[in-house]
Design a protein around this motif. Structure first.
Motif, mmCIF file in Angstrom:
data_model
loop_
_atom_site.group_PDB
_atom_site.id
_atom_site.type_symbol
_atom_site.label_atom_id
_atom_site.label_comp_id
_atom_site.label_asym_id
_atom_site.label_seq_id
_atom_site.Cartn_x
_atom_site.Cartn_y
_atom_site.Cartn_z
ATOM 1 N N GLN A 35 2.587 14.933 12.700
ATOM 2 C CA GLN A 35 3.640 15.644 13.595
ATOM 3 C C GLN A 35 3.118 16.300 15.047
ATOM 4 O O GLN A 35 3.735 16.605 15.850
ATOM 5 C CB GLN A 35 4.521 16.709 13.109
ATOM 6 N N ASP A 36 1.676 15.957 15.051
ATOM 7 C CA ASP A 36 1.047 16.410 16.399
ATOM 8 C C ASP A 36 1.199 17.783 16.423
ATOM 9 O O ASP A 36 1.613 18.129 17.924
ATOM 10 C CB ASP A 36 1.410 15.415 17.623
ATOM 11 N N ARG A 37 0.917 18.524 15.544
ATOM 12 C CA ARG A 37 0.708 20.098 15.797
ATOM 13 C C ARG A 37 -0.211 20.750 15.017
ATOM 14 O O ARG A 37 -0.933 20.035 13.966
ATOM 15 C CB ARG A 37 2.252 20.494 15.541
ATOM 16 N N HIS A 38 -0.343 21.970 14.990
ATOM 17 C CA HIS A 38 -1.305 22.647 14.220
ATOM 18 C C HIS A 38 -0.779 22.940 12.830
ATOM 19 O O HIS A 38 0.414 23.132 12.731
ATOM 20 C CB HIS A 38 -1.837 23.974 15.028
ATOM 21 N N GLY A 39 -1.519 22.686 11.920
ATOM 22 C CA GLY A 39 -1.321 23.134 10.636
ATOM 23 C C GLY A 39 -1.918 24.504 10.302
ATOM 24 O O GLY A 39 -2.187 25.290 11.243
ATOM 25 N N PRO A 40 -1.942 24.861 9.256
ATOM 26 C CA PRO A 40 -2.727 26.350 8.844
ATOM 27 C C PRO A 40 -4.177 26.269 9.446
ATOM 28 O O PRO A 40 -5.111 25.499 9.023
ATOM 29 C CB PRO A 40 -2.703 26.380 7.311
ATOM 30 N N ASN A 41 -4.545 27.341 10.319
ATOM 31 C CA ASN A 41 -5.844 27.293 10.694
ATOM 32 C C ASN A 41 -6.659 28.749 10.905
ATOM 33 O O ASN A 41 -7.364 28.958 11.769
ATOM 34 C CB ASN A 41 -5.995 26.394 11.980
ATOM 35 N N ARG A 42 -5.810 29.556 10.227
ATOM 36 C CA ARG A 42 -6.274 30.975 10.418
ATOM 37 C C ARG A 42 -7.030 31.650 9.370
ATOM 38 O O ARG A 42 -8.205 32.144 9.622
ATOM 39 C CB ARG A 42 -5.154 31.932 10.899
ATOM 40 N N VAL A 43 -6.591 31.719 8.186
ATOM 41 C CA VAL A 43 -6.919 31.991 7.148
ATOM 42 C C VAL A 43 -8.226 31.169 6.443
ATOM 43 O O VAL A 43 -7.743 30.162 5.779
ATOM 44 C CB VAL A 43 -5.925 32.508 6.103
ATOM 45 N N GLY A 44 -9.442 31.395 6.583
ATOM 46 C CA GLY A 44 -10.327 30.744 6.011
ATOM 47 C C GLY A 44 -10.924 29.454 6.963
ATOM 48 O O GLY A 44 -9.901 29.157 7.836
#
Length: 318
Positions: A35-44
């Motif tokens: 969907q051309d967006r950020h997935g989880p990218n903060r924790v680890g």
């Protein structure tokens, strides 16, 4: 029982639970990419610990049982859902010699039986919650899952007829020259649609339809009981993907790489398809879902059985 067999029995459910948890992260990353967006990218790194954080959170959430619910059945329902999915993996042959139950001669029937028992989990969850939204979700689930089990079973008759056995090991061995996805392409299509409906994944997640039911059959669940339904759904995706690999994609067969690696590659590809389907299609109405099954998939599955039987009879008479 040997120590290695006992270790396999203990480790397999633990690995499946860990894999189902990991799939929540995989799904978010794939959906973000699609969907051309950020997935989880903060924790680890790459957000990999997001699934761990979710697991810790759900473990410590209050495990509340509504005072108006039937407590015994309310607690039993998610356990049935987990148990039936995990038991189904006992007969999946990852390699020629790998499988908890070994080469069970009725392995395919065993899996269909476990899937049939899985209906009780969602029906009892909806009924025991004593909530109108949960009950409607449970009724939807009962009609949807029981109906699509009919088409799933009929679609597999062609595979059984060609292999001459209900053993999953024998079915894989029968695909030595040609994967069954080619001669059984019609049955494969019906089985895939039925598998999506059985796991009530998008676009066939009508029993959970949050737009009209809140969350469907698990509306009143919280804490780890809700988590068990959640994990059972992801384990169900892996189960259906493993079945597609075994029945139609040649199982562990493939050149150069080890058999277990081929099995994981094929199963992983099917899991990715399940996830990306969620981002691609809108949810149909419930009457459209049932009409698709009884008016389209049932005739197609019967046609596949008739065509397969005719071809096998003609081949035997030559």
């Amino acid at each position: 029982m040997t120590s290695s067999a006992l270790l396999t029995i203990i480790l397999t459910p633990l690995l499946l639970l860990a894999l189902a948890t990991l799939l929540t992260w995989v799904e978010r990353r794939l959906l973000g990419l699609w969907q051309d967006r950020h997935g989880p990218n903060r924790v680890g790194p790459g957000g990999m610990f997001q699934a761990v954080a979710d697991g810790i959170k759900i473990l410590f959430k209050q495990d509340w049982i509504p005072p108006f619910a039937d407590q015994g059945v309310f607690i039993l329902a998610p356990a049935i859902g987990m148990m039936t999915v995990l038991l189904s993996f006992a007969v999946i042959p990852i390699t020629m010699g790998t499988g908890i139950a070994g080469d069970l001669n009725v392995g395919l029937l065993f899996i269909l039986a476990m899937m049939g028992l899985g209906v009780y989990a969602v029906v009892l969850a909806g009924w025991s919650s004593n909530s109108k939204f949960a009950l409607l979700g449970g009724m939807r689930a009962a009609a949807q899952m029981i109906s699509y089990e009919v088409f799933m079973g009929l679609s597999l008759l062609g595979v059984v007829m060609m292999a001459g056995s209900f053993s999953l090991h024998d079915i894989v061995m029968a695909q030595a020259g040609l994967w069954f996805i080619i001669p059984q392409c019609l049955g494969f299509g019906v089985f895939l649609l039925a598998g999506i409906a059985e796991t009530h994944r998008l676009p066939f997640d009508l029993p959970e339809g949050e737009n009209e039911l809140g969350a469907g059959f698990h509306t009143e669940y919280s804490g780890m009981k809700f988590g068990m339904f959640f994990i059972a759904e992801y384990a169900g995706i892996v189960l259906v993907s493993s079945l597609v690999t075994t029945l139609y994609l040649g199982g562990w067969r493939g050149p150069l790489l080890p058999p277990a690696v081929w099995f994981m590659i094929k199963t992983g590809g099917m899991v990715a398809f399940f996830i990306l389907l969620r981002a691609s299609l809108p949810r149909p109405r419930y009457d459209q879902l049932m009409a698709l099954g009884w008016k389209v998939l049932l005739p197609l599955s019967l046609l596949n059985v008739m065509a397969t039987g005719t071809i096998l009879m003609l081949r035997a008479s030559l």
